[in-house]
Scaffold this motif. Structure first.
Motif, PDB file in Angstrom:
ATOM      1  N   LEU A   1      13.060  11.835  -9.375  1.00  0.00           N
ATOM      2  CA  LEU A   1      13.372  11.803  -7.945  1.00  0.00           C
ATOM      3  C   LEU A   1      14.568  12.684  -7.585  1.00  0.00           C
ATOM      4  N   LEU A   2      15.284  13.163  -8.588  1.00  0.00           N
ATOM      5  CA  LEU A   2      16.381  14.099  -8.318  1.00  0.00           C
ATOM      6  C   LEU A   2      15.851  15.413  -7.745  1.00  0.00           C
ATOM      7  N   THR A   3      14.616  15.740  -8.048  1.00  0.00           N
ATOM      8  CA  THR A   3      14.057  17.017  -7.586  1.00  0.00           C
ATOM      9  C   THR A   3      12.663  16.888  -6.971  1.00  0.00           C
ATOM     10  N   ALA A   4      11.998  15.755  -7.202  1.00  0.00           N
ATOM     11  CA  ALA A   4      10.610  15.614  -6.742  1.00  0.00           C
ATOM     12  C   ALA A   4      10.392  14.214  -6.187  1.00  0.00           C
ATOM     13  N   GLY A   5       9.134  13.930  -5.824  1.00  0.00           N
ATOM     14  CA  GLY A   5       8.804  12.627  -5.265  1.00  0.00           C
ATOM     15  C   GLY A   5       8.244  12.759  -3.873  1.00  0.00           C
ATOM     16  N   SER A   6       7.906  11.636  -3.287  1.00  0.00           N
ATOM     17  CA  SER A   6       7.222  11.585  -1.993  1.00  0.00           C
ATOM     18  C   SER A   6       8.111  10.912  -0.948  1.00  0.00           C
ATOM     19  N   PRO A   7       8.276  11.480   0.253  1.00  0.00           N
ATOM     20  CA  PRO A   7       9.146  10.879   1.270  1.00  0.00           C
ATOM     21  C   PRO A   7       8.714   9.442   1.580  1.00  0.00           C
ATOM     22  N   ALA A   8       9.657   8.529   1.590  1.00  0.00           N
ATOM     23  CA  ALA A   8       9.344   7.111   1.732  1.00  0.00           C
ATOM     24  C   ALA A   8       8.503   6.811   2.968  1.00  0.00           C
ATOM     25  N   LEU A   9       8.870   7.375   4.110  1.00  0.00           N
ATOM     26  CA  LEU A   9       8.173   7.063   5.351  1.00  0.00           C
ATOM     27  C   LEU A   9       6.717   7.511   5.311  1.00  0.00           C
TER      28      LEU A   9
ATOM     29  N   GLY B   1       0.826  -1.200   0.000  1.00  0.00           N
ATOM     30  CA  GLY B   1       0.000   0.000   0.000  1.00  0.00           C
ATOM     31  C   GLY B   1       0.863   1.253   0.000  1.00  0.00           C
ATOM     32  N   GLN B   2       0.659   2.116  -0.970  1.00  0.00           N
ATOM     33  CA  GLN B   2       1.452   3.344  -1.098  1.00  0.00           C
ATOM     34  C   GLN B   2       0.574   4.468  -1.621  1.00  0.00           C
ATOM     35  N   GLN B   3       0.893   5.670  -1.189  1.00  0.00           N
ATOM     36  CA  GLN B   3       0.189   6.856  -1.681  1.00  0.00           C
ATOM     37  C   GLN B   3       1.119   8.051  -1.543  1.00  0.00           C
ATOM     38  N   GLN B   4       1.236   8.821  -2.601  1.00  0.00           N
ATOM     39  CA  GLN B   4       2.142   9.956  -2.564  1.00  0.00           C
ATOM     40  C   GLN B   4       1.705  10.979  -1.524  1.00  0.00           C
ATOM     41  N   SER B   5       2.694  11.605  -0.910  1.00  0.00           N
ATOM     42  CA  SER B   5       2.445  12.566   0.139  1.00  0.00           C
ATOM     43  C   SER B   5       3.502  13.660   0.053  1.00  0.00           C
ATOM     44  N   THR B   6       3.320  14.715   0.816  1.00  0.00           N
ATOM     45  CA  THR B   6       4.289  15.809   0.835  1.00  0.00           C
ATOM     46  C   THR B   6       4.968  15.881   2.185  1.00  0.00           C
TER      47      THR B   6
ATOM     48  N   ILE C   1      10.466   8.929  -3.308  1.00  0.00           N
ATOM     49  CA  ILE C   1      10.135   7.780  -4.156  1.00  0.00           C
ATOM     50  C   ILE C   1       8.824   8.038  -4.889  1.00  0.00           C
ATOM     51  N   LEU C   2       8.548   7.168  -5.855  1.00  0.00           N
ATOM     52  CA  LEU C   2       7.263   7.109  -6.530  1.00  0.00           C
ATOM     53  C   LEU C   2       6.626   5.766  -6.178  1.00  0.00           C
ATOM     54  N   PRO C   3       5.304   5.687  -6.129  1.00  0.00           N
ATOM     55  CA  PRO C   3       4.670   4.387  -5.866  1.00  0.00           C
ATOM     56  C   PRO C   3       5.152   3.332  -6.857  1.00  0.00           C
ATOM     57  N   TYR C   4       5.438   2.134  -6.372  1.00  0.00           N
ATOM     58  CA  TYR C   4       5.967   1.059  -7.208  1.00  0.00           C
ATOM     59  C   TYR C   4       5.517  -0.280  -6.641  1.00  0.00           C
TER      60      TYR C   4
ATOM     61  N   THR D   1       5.044   7.729   2.316  1.00  0.00           N
ATOM     62  CA  THR D   1       4.434   7.127   1.129  1.00  0.00           C
ATOM     63  C   THR D   1       3.852   5.757   1.426  1.00  0.00           C
ATOM     64  N   PHE D   2       4.585   4.935   2.184  1.00  0.00           N
ATOM     65  CA  PHE D   2       4.108   3.589   2.496  1.00  0.00           C
ATOM     66  C   PHE D   2       2.912   3.684   3.441  1.00  0.00           C
ATOM     67  N   ARG D   3       1.847   2.901   3.120  1.00  0.00           N
ATOM     68  CA  ARG D   3       0.594   3.014   3.867  1.00  0.00           C
ATOM     69  C   ARG D   3       0.109   1.673   4.428  1.00  0.00           C
ATOM     70  N   GLY D   4       0.974   0.700   4.537  1.00  0.00           N
ATOM     71  CA  GLY D   4       0.571  -0.604   5.061  1.00  0.00           C
ATOM     72  C   GLY D   4       0.341  -0.582   6.560  1.00  0.00           C
TER      73      GLY D   4
END
Length: 256
Positions: A71-79, A9-14, A123-126, A81-84
């Motif tokens: 991901l060099l400039t954008a993306g969602s913090p891993a902690l 489970g993952q969802q982009q966040s800021t 990261i990006l959701p994967y 992003t993960f939603r499990g």
């Protein structure tokens, strides 16, 4: 140093204001894996990842639209992003900037695509499980691809700790990606069990939640002494010294 598994489970966040995010260390290696996955047909991807038709279709589309260079400039913090289940237990969105800075130094999330992630790595959701039998330049599995890299990364981080110790809150699937014999610090497994009379039972869903609760406890209290983990009592868990060893600490609670 504390290690965790990722979640499906993952969802982009800021990131919260004032929190500086970072680039995953093994971005070039992740790009190589992504390039290999893109050579697979939908049917091959389905067989490799053992996916149902609908999920296979979404995963195939995700792989072919993902741009890891972003991901060099954008993306969602891993902690965040993960939603499990475990990450619900951590509840990182309620962490302060200081908590997240501490986590960045002392927590690592193992990953099939990225090898190892710091909490604020973008990261990006994967979807790519560590146990996927994916041939690569290092061997026939992702363990072969990542083990040396993950272990080297952890050793560098552990060398910065005042009391070097690797606290394992990852699943067996992901913990296997660390070469324990090459670590410069001791390894500590944390186990959680349910009490049912005289019997103790492992219940996977409860274990996942407990791992997250303990990781959140570790982060919010910014623990520096491993002994302080024994004070973890959330969700009615308690440390059982009589059932623990130097290598395995057991926490139990009465069955619901």
């Amino acid at each position: 140093m504390l290690i965790l598994s990722p979640s499906k489970g993952q969802q982009q966040s800021t990131a919260p204001p004032g929190v500086i995010t970072t680039v995953p260390e093994f971005l070039p290696q992740a790009k190589q894996l992504l390039a290999s996955l893109r050579t697979l047909s939908p049917d091959e991807l389905t067989a490799l990842m053992r996916l149902g038709p609908s999920l296979a279709e979404r995963t195939y589309a995700q792989l072919h639209t993902m741009e890891l260079d972003s991901l060099l400039t954008a993306g969602s913090p891993a902690l965040l992003t993960f939603r499990g289940t475990a990450f619900h237990g951590i509840n990182a969105r309620q962490c302060s900037a200081a908590d997240l800075t501490f986590a960045q130094q002392h927590v690592r999330i193992l990953s099939g695509l990225h090898g190892v992630l710091r909490p604020l790595d973008r990261i990006l959701p994967y979807r790519l499980e560590m146990g996927t039998p994916m041939p690569n330049e290092q061997g026939k599995t992702l363990y072969a691809y990542w083990a040396e890299r993950i272990t080297t990364h952890l050793n560098k981080a552990l060398a910065q700790e005042q009391q070097p110790l690797l606290i394992n809150l990852a699943s067996q699937e992901y913990a296997r990606s660390v070469l324990r014999s090459q670590l410069i610090a001791p390894w500590l497994d944390i186990q959680f069990k349910e009490e049912n009379g005289e019997q103790l039972k492992t219940v996977t869903i409860y274990t996942k939640k407990a791992r997250g609760l303990m990781a959140g406890f570790f982060i919010r209290h910014r623990l520096r002494d491993p002994e302080e983990l024994k004070g973890f009592t959330e969700d009615r868990y308690r440390f059982r010294p009589e059932l623990s060893t130097d290598q395995v600490w057991l926490f139990t609670r009465p069955a619901s």
